[in-house]
Design a protein around this motif. Structure first.
Motif, PDB file in Angstrom:
ATOM      1  N   ARG A  94       0.817  -1.210   0.000  1.00  0.00           N
ATOM      2  CA  ARG A  94       0.000   0.000   0.000  1.00  0.00           C
ATOM      3  C   ARG A  94       0.857   1.270   0.000  1.00  0.00           C
ATOM      4  NH1 ARG A  94      -5.252  -0.141   1.314  1.00  0.00           N
ATOM      5  NH2 ARG A  94      -5.189   1.917   0.370  1.00  0.00           N
ATOM      6  N   HIS A  95       2.169   1.127  -0.012  1.00  0.00           N
ATOM      7  CA  HIS A  95       3.029   2.300  -0.144  1.00  0.00           C
ATOM      8  C   HIS A  95       3.130   2.671  -1.622  1.00  0.00           C
ATOM      9  CE1 HIS A  95       7.316   4.147  -0.092  1.00  0.00           C
ATOM     10  NE2 HIS A  95       6.419   5.096   0.092  1.00  0.00           N
ATOM     11  N   ARG A  96       3.930   1.953  -2.376  1.00  0.00           N
ATOM     12  CA  ARG A  96       4.037   2.286  -3.800  1.00  0.00           C
ATOM     13  C   ARG A  96       3.802   1.075  -4.688  1.00  0.00           C
ATOM     14  NH1 ARG A  96       9.442   5.378  -4.001  1.00  0.00           N
ATOM     15  NH2 ARG A  96       9.353   4.707  -6.171  1.00  0.00           N
ATOM     16  N   GLY A  97       3.159   0.077  -4.106  1.00  0.00           N
ATOM     17  CA  GLY A  97       2.632  -0.998  -4.955  1.00  0.00           C
ATOM     18  C   GLY A  97       3.554  -2.170  -5.232  1.00  0.00           C
ATOM     19  N   ALA A  98       4.722  -2.207  -4.594  1.00  0.00           N
ATOM     20  CA  ALA A  98       5.635  -3.325  -4.863  1.00  0.00           C
ATOM     21  C   ALA A  98       4.985  -4.651  -4.452  1.00  0.00           C
ATOM     22  CB  ALA A  98       6.939  -3.139  -4.089  1.00  0.00           C
ATOM     23  N   ARG A  99       5.389  -5.732  -5.112  1.00  0.00           N
ATOM     24  CA  ARG A  99       5.024  -7.064  -4.632  1.00  0.00           C
ATOM     25  C   ARG A  99       5.607  -7.192  -3.230  1.00  0.00           C
ATOM     26  NH1 ARG A  99       1.883  -7.732  -8.313  1.00  0.00           N
ATOM     27  NH2 ARG A  99       1.997  -9.230 -10.013  1.00  0.00           N
TER      28      ARG A  99
ATOM     29  N   THR B 281       7.869 -12.152  -2.783  1.00  0.00           N
ATOM     30  CA  THR B 281       8.189 -12.481  -4.174  1.00  0.00           C
ATOM     31  C   THR B 281       8.408 -13.976  -4.407  1.00  0.00           C
ATOM     32  OG1 THR B 281      10.468 -11.950  -3.651  1.00  0.00           O
ATOM     33  CG2 THR B 281       9.183 -10.222  -4.720  1.00  0.00           C
ATOM     34  N   ALA B 282       8.601 -14.736  -3.326  1.00  0.00           N
ATOM     35  CA  ALA B 282       8.825 -16.181  -3.504  1.00  0.00           C
ATOM     36  C   ALA B 282       7.495 -16.869  -3.820  1.00  0.00           C
ATOM     37  CB  ALA B 282       9.426 -16.770  -2.237  1.00  0.00           C
ATOM     38  N   PRO B 283       7.533 -17.957  -4.578  1.00  0.00           N
ATOM     39  CA  PRO B 283       6.281 -18.670  -4.868  1.00  0.00           C
ATOM     40  C   PRO B 283       5.649 -19.287  -3.625  1.00  0.00           C
ATOM     41  CG  PRO B 283       8.178 -19.793  -5.881  1.00  0.00           C
ATOM     42  CD  PRO B 283       8.695 -18.532  -5.273  1.00  0.00           C
ATOM     43  N   SER B 284       6.486 -19.600  -2.620  1.00  0.00           N
ATOM     44  CA  SER B 284       5.953 -20.136  -1.369  1.00  0.00           C
ATOM     45  C   SER B 284       7.002 -19.942  -0.283  1.00  0.00           C
ATOM     46  CB  SER B 284       5.600 -21.616  -1.509  1.00  0.00           C
ATOM     47  OG  SER B 284       6.775 -22.354  -1.778  1.00  0.00           O
ATOM     48  N   GLY B 285       6.587 -20.084   0.967  1.00  0.00           N
ATOM     49  CA  GLY B 285       7.532 -19.923   2.068  1.00  0.00           C
ATOM     50  C   GLY B 285       6.795 -19.871   3.383  1.00  0.00           C
ATOM     51  N   SER B 286       7.490 -19.358   4.386  1.00  0.00           N
ATOM     52  CA  SER B 286       6.900 -19.243   5.707  1.00  0.00           C
ATOM     53  C   SER B 286       7.349 -17.912   6.300  1.00  0.00           C
ATOM     54  CB  SER B 286       7.378 -20.407   6.578  1.00  0.00           C
ATOM     55  OG  SER B 286       6.580 -20.478   7.726  1.00  0.00           O
ATOM     56  N   THR B 287       6.446 -17.189   6.928  1.00  0.00           N
ATOM     57  CA  THR B 287       6.809 -15.878   7.458  1.00  0.00           C
ATOM     58  C   THR B 287       5.933 -15.520   8.647  1.00  0.00           C
ATOM     59  OG1 THR B 287       7.210 -13.560   6.845  1.00  0.00           O
ATOM     60  CG2 THR B 287       5.262 -14.588   5.898  1.00  0.00           C
ATOM     61  N   GLY B 288       6.432 -14.587   9.481  1.00  0.00           N
ATOM     62  CA  GLY B 288       5.591 -14.033  10.540  1.00  0.00           C
ATOM     63  C   GLY B 288       4.885 -12.833   9.962  1.00  0.00           C
ATOM     64  N   ASN B 289       5.448 -11.642  10.211  1.00  0.00           N
ATOM     65  CA  ASN B 289       4.900 -10.458   9.570  1.00  0.00           C
ATOM     66  C   ASN B 289       5.328 -10.418   8.110  1.00  0.00           C
ATOM     67  OD1 ASN B 289       3.621  -9.546  11.883  1.00  0.00           O
ATOM     68  ND2 ASN B 289       5.465  -8.523  12.629  1.00  0.00           N
ATOM     69  N   LEU B 290       4.609  -9.612   7.339  1.00  0.00           N
ATOM     70  CA  LEU B 290       4.903  -9.488   5.911  1.00  0.00           C
ATOM     71  C   LEU B 290       5.659  -8.180   5.711  1.00  0.00           C
ATOM     72  CD1 LEU B 290       1.235 -10.290   4.930  1.00  0.00           C
ATOM     73  CD2 LEU B 290       3.148 -11.834   4.645  1.00  0.00           C
ATOM     74  N   VAL B 291       6.907  -8.295   5.273  1.00  0.00           N
ATOM     75  CA  VAL B 291       7.739  -7.100   5.135  1.00  0.00           C
ATOM     76  C   VAL B 291       8.001  -6.834   3.659  1.00  0.00           C
ATOM     77  CG1 VAL B 291       9.912  -5.984   5.800  1.00  0.00           C
ATOM     78  CG2 VAL B 291       8.875  -7.695   7.315  1.00  0.00           C
ATOM     79  N   CYS B 292       7.566  -5.664   3.198  1.00  0.00           N
ATOM     80  CA  CYS B 292       7.817  -5.307   1.797  1.00  0.00           C
ATOM     81  C   CYS B 292       9.310  -5.055   1.620  1.00  0.00           C
ATOM     82  CB  CYS B 292       7.007  -4.072   1.418  1.00  0.00           C
ATOM     83  SG  CYS B 292       7.293  -3.565  -0.294  1.00  0.00           S
ATOM     84  N   GLY B 293       9.881  -5.616   0.580  1.00  0.00           N
ATOM     85  CA  GLY B 293      11.321  -5.517   0.370  1.00  0.00           C
ATOM     86  C   GLY B 293      11.784  -4.147  -0.099  1.00  0.00           C
TER      87      GLY B 293
ATOM     88  N   PHE C 141       0.871   8.799  10.582  1.00  0.00           N
ATOM     89  CA  PHE C 141      -0.333   8.848   9.754  1.00  0.00           C
ATOM     90  C   PHE C 141      -1.200   7.642  10.098  1.00  0.00           C
ATOM     91  CE2 PHE C 141       0.582   5.537   6.618  1.00  0.00           C
ATOM     92  CZ  PHE C 141       1.963   5.397   6.725  1.00  0.00           C
ATOM     93  N   ASP C 142      -2.406   7.691   9.617  1.00  0.00           N
ATOM     94  CA  ASP C 142      -3.385   6.682  10.026  1.00  0.00           C
ATOM     95  C   ASP C 142      -3.108   5.361   9.293  1.00  0.00           C
ATOM     96  OD1 ASP C 142      -5.458   5.178  10.817  1.00  0.00           O
ATOM     97  OD2 ASP C 142      -7.038   6.578  10.185  1.00  0.00           O
ATOM     98  N   LYS C 143      -2.382   4.491   9.992  1.00  0.00           N
ATOM     99  CA  LYS C 143      -1.972   3.233   9.341  1.00  0.00           C
ATOM    100  C   LYS C 143      -3.168   2.323   9.049  1.00  0.00           C
ATOM    101  CE  LYS C 143       2.732   3.034  11.197  1.00  0.00           C
ATOM    102  NZ  LYS C 143       2.665   4.217  12.092  1.00  0.00           N
ATOM    103  N   SER C 144      -4.237   2.539   9.805  1.00  0.00           N
ATOM    104  CA  SER C 144      -5.368   1.616   9.620  1.00  0.00           C
ATOM    105  C   SER C 144      -5.989   1.748   8.223  1.00  0.00           C
ATOM    106  CB  SER C 144      -6.422   1.856  10.695  1.00  0.00           C
ATOM    107  OG  SER C 144      -7.028   3.105  10.478  1.00  0.00           O
ATOM    108  N   CYS C 145      -5.654   2.850   7.530  1.00  0.00           N
ATOM    109  CA  CYS C 145      -6.210   3.034   6.181  1.00  0.00           C
ATOM    110  C   CYS C 145      -5.372   2.338   5.115  1.00  0.00           C
ATOM    111  CB  CYS C 145      -6.283   4.522   5.834  1.00  0.00           C
ATOM    112  SG  CYS C 145      -7.394   5.430   6.895  1.00  0.00           S
ATOM    113  N   PHE C 146      -4.241   1.756   5.507  1.00  0.00           N
ATOM    114  CA  PHE C 146      -3.323   1.242   4.495  1.00  0.00           C
ATOM    115  C   PHE C 146      -2.943  -0.228   4.704  1.00  0.00           C
ATOM    116  CE2 PHE C 146      -3.024   5.800   4.337  1.00  0.00           C
ATOM    117  CZ  PHE C 146      -3.073   6.052   2.980  1.00  0.00           C
ATOM    118  N   GLY C 147      -3.925  -1.015   5.124  1.00  0.00           N
ATOM    119  CA  GLY C 147      -3.700  -2.453   5.223  1.00  0.00           C
ATOM    120  C   GLY C 147      -3.698  -3.077   3.834  1.00  0.00           C
ATOM    121  N   LEU C 148      -3.114  -4.268   3.723  1.00  0.00           N
ATOM    122  CA  LEU C 148      -3.175  -4.988   2.440  1.00  0.00           C
ATOM    123  C   LEU C 148      -4.631  -5.313   2.137  1.00  0.00           C
ATOM    124  CD1 LEU C 148      -0.174  -7.486   2.748  1.00  0.00           C
ATOM    125  CD2 LEU C 148      -0.272  -5.347   1.452  1.00  0.00           C
TER     126      LEU C 148
END
Ligand code: FES
Ligand SMILES: [Fe+2]
Length: 434
Positions: free
Chosen positions: A106-111, A114-126, A149-156
């Protein structure tokens, strides 16, 4: 400084859906003039504008098969699924459920992932490390000197999901078609005894076919070409799609053997309380389906040269290996084989008008040990070969559709499911354009 977001703001999407009026009129005419019982005109397989419309009218509106629960066994496990311009994250939640998020930061639209599969806790944009919770909430976005700023407006953004009998379906429409739940009531009793929740991925194959997604689906919906599948022909009766009265004389013997196998399979299914009847509503509802349990040739257990089992471990609570294949076709992007010893799922993910990803996944009982209970090469041999052969058939048709000499040809009787698929497609697209 305050930044807010209007959740209904999707101006870019609207812009891309605007097909010039003249071109739209031409495409509408192509749909209206579609000759029933014949393959489609070439632009349906070659034109990028029609491909874009397919993505909006079919892939952004309907329920799609995305993955099975075996592909994300633990909380935090994810798979990414891409089709047309859409990229989705399918995540296993802590409570065992499944969450589907748009893989668009929700920042500038990056994926985001990027991996086809994996395991993660939080989702961190690269890109700039905006960090989202597994639920998709934006929990961290900072830069030197930046104010709050109001982060609640910018969830995935979230997509809809359903998990039925261990199959994960997604829908990115605001309001998904409601008849899918009714269709699930049809297929769940067939699939549940195989218990996908207690399976694991033995192998997954991704192949890119140089063909339009509709040609991939059409090819799957008939067995008129099955002479081109020598490995599959060992276990599949070559009479598939034929009915009494249109069986050629050279297939009469096979027809009789098939009938006998059908009778004994029905008897076993009745004994175990397993449904086997054909339910076919391929173009009479939005969530088009065909499901049945059909015998396999030889031992009748699996896709091996003699029909013998390919994994020693029975799935779920099944009590017999000789259950043939429970075969399901769903519109618009999937088919499945549920056997006593393994399950194969097939998902079709369009890339562009002339390329399609076909993802095949082999599932075995989660306690089956490779090399002991199953040999991976033997388990995957028949469908790996069949997929390569099908890829070649699809690509020949794509080349044909691009040739100046191409014109639609008639479907044969045994290709009635191809006609049903195209009929379903045309209905959905005409509703979309209405
Ligand atoms: S685009 Fe994702 S953090 Fe900037
Ligand atoms: Fe085929």
């Amino acid at each position: 400084m305050s930044i807010t977001s209007n959740p209904s703001r999707t101006s870019r999407g609207k812009l891309s859906s605007t097909v010039p009026a003249e071109q739209l009129a031409e495409i509408r005419e192509l749909f209206e003039e579609r000759r029933k019982g014949f393959s489609l005109d070439a632009p349906f397989y070659t034109d990028p504008t029609i491909f874009g419309m397919d993505m909006q009218g079919i892939f952004q509106k309907n329920w799609l098969f995305a993955a099975s629960v075996a592909e994300l066994p633990e909380p935090g496990d994810y798979v990414t699924v891409e089709y047309g311009p859409t990229s989705l994250l399918i995540m296993r939640k802590d409570d065992g459920g499944v969450n589907v998020l748009h893989n668009v930061c929700r920042h500038r639209g990056a994926r985001v992932l990027t991996a086809p599969s994996g395991s993660t806790g939080n989702l961190v944009c690269g890109y700039h490390s905006w960090t989202y919770s597994p639920e998709g909430d934006l929990i961290h976005a900072s830069a030197p000197g930046e104010t709050e700023f109001d982060k609640s407006c910018f969830g995935l953004k979230k997509a809809h999901s359903r998990v039925y009998a261990g199959l994960i379906f997604v829908c990115v429409a605001d309001e998904p078609p409601t008849d899918f739940d009714e269709v699930a009531k049809i297929f769940v009793p067939y699939l549940e005894p195989h218990d996908l929740g207690r399976t694991k991925v033995a192998y997954q194959q991704n192949i890119v076919e140089e063909g339009n997604w509709k040609l991939v689906m059409e090819n799957n919906r008939e067995c008129y070409h099955c002479d081109g599948h020598p490995e599959l022909a060992c276990s599949l009766f070559p009479t598939w799609g034929l009915t009494e009265g249109i069986v050629p004389s050279h297939l009469e013997e096979v027809w009789d053997r098939n009938k006998q196998a059908e009778n004994s399979l029905e008897e076993r299914c009745r004994r175990y309380g397993l449904p086997y009847e054909v339910v076919e509503e391929l173009d009479t509802r939005i969530a088009g389906i065909r499901i049945s349990r059909e015998p396999l040739d030889g031992e009748g257990e699996s896709f091996s040269p003699d029909g013998h089992r390919l994994s020693k471990k029975l799935l779920g609570n099944l009590r017999d290996f000789r259950l043939g294949r429970c075969s399901m076709h769903l519109q618009p992007n999937s088919w499945f084989h549920f056997l006593g010893d393994h399950v194969i799922t097939f998902g079709v993910f369009p890339i562009n008008e002339h390329q399609t990803l076909v993802r095949t996944t082999w599932l075995v009982a989660d306690d089956a040990v490779e090399g002991e209970d199953y040999d991976l090469d033997k388990l995957t041999h028949t469908w790996k070969q069949t997929n390569i052969q099908d890829k070649a058939f699809v690509e020949l048709c794509q080349q044909g559709a691009g040739s100046p000499a191409y014109e639609p040809g008639p479907y044969m009787k045994s290709e009635y499911q191809v006609e049903a698929f195209i009929n379903w497609y045309v209905q959905r697209m005409q509703e979309h354009m209405a």
